[in-house]
Design an enzyme around this catalytic site. Sequence first.
Site, short mmCIF file in Angstrom:
data_model
loop_
_atom_site.label_atom_id
_atom_site.label_comp_id
_atom_site.label_asym_id
_atom_site.label_seq_id
_atom_site.Cartn_x
_atom_site.Cartn_y
_atom_site.Cartn_z
N GLN A 1 23.72 16.16 81.38
CA GLN A 1 22.40 16.39 81.49
C GLN A 1 21.71 15.36 81.61
O GLN A 1 20.34 15.07 81.97
CB GLN A 1 21.72 17.71 80.65
CG GLN A 1 21.71 17.40 79.23
CD GLN A 1 23.03 17.84 78.69
OE1 GLN A 1 24.28 18.08 79.04
NE2 GLN A 1 22.87 18.29 77.20
N GLY B 1 37.52 26.51 88.45
CA GLY B 1 38.60 25.27 88.23
C GLY B 1 38.03 23.95 88.41
O GLY B 1 36.66 23.87 88.17
N GLY C 1 31.68 23.51 78.80
CA GLY C 1 32.02 22.09 79.41
C GLY C 1 32.82 21.08 78.26
O GLY C 1 33.61 20.39 78.52
N ASP C 2 31.98 21.62 77.05
CA ASP C 2 32.64 20.44 75.99
C ASP C 2 33.95 20.72 75.43
O ASP C 2 34.67 20.10 75.20
CB ASP C 2 31.51 20.71 74.82
CG ASP C 2 30.16 20.32 75.09
OD1 ASP C 2 29.96 19.50 76.13
OD2 ASP C 2 29.01 20.75 74.71
#
Length: 302
Positions: free
Chosen positions: A168, A225, A252-253
Amino acid sequence: MSVLICGSLAFDTISTFDGRFAQQILPDQLHILNVSFLVPTLKREFGGVAGNIAYGLHQLGGEPLVMAALGVDGAPYRERMQQWGISLEHVLTVTDSHTAQAIIITDKDNNQITAFHPGAMQYAAQLKITADPKVQLAIIGPDGRDAMIQHAEQLAAAKIPFVFDPGQGLPMFDGDDLKRFVSQASWVAVNDYEGKMLADRTGQSLAEISKSHLKGLIETLGAEGCNVYIQGEKTHVPGVKATAVVDPTGCGDAFRGGLLYGLSNGWDLVKSVALANRMGSLKIAVSGPQNYTVDRAALLAG
């Protein structure tokens, strides 16, 4: 050997809206937007990209080394990381600021609206990177603008390969800034929205960006994916179906924790991304970014 994780440490206030944002926001009235969402659930969690990535990497047995800033209220986070047994030598405490705060609302389609107060994160540029034989790999995640620029330069000078993962924070940078980051990095990781912005601002497609010195570029596609670009060639790595879809915060982390584990162990990029996809699917089944657990043997065998 350690993996240096540069990014934010934050407290996340996470709430759930039982409806759909799209049904509450009128596209033709955005110039006078005034909406309110009833959120029956509310939790405060440990978060921030550096903390979340470190958590995932630690779960897999990796050695995260966090470089980030905490505020005057950051003692619980320091204690938490000490319980993991990771070094806090690169964690700065800023006594006249609060720890970064993210306030996140998730709707029933897993769309999210986030308000972010940077707080102590704005002081992360005070942390300096020098050559360190125990650091084999690094990642530049969303952080203060100056910190991201300086840490990328310092990693390149120290000849430490790193993943550029603007997240971001990408809108803070123009095309020249982004080209400079890419020129210094060994890998680039973006989601599909960020990938479109990266391509637009640099004037190059993701395939074209990858056809360079980069060892690879990763475009994440959520449940679908990832696309992996290596020297202009695209390989699709399928997603992994989650046992439940509970909370996307930190997926995502978790993915990046798996990615860094693979890369730090000498795996090729596609194999590393496949592990990362499995990590993301584990996380989304649990509320909060640092509450999932990993059956390491089963996950690495899979």
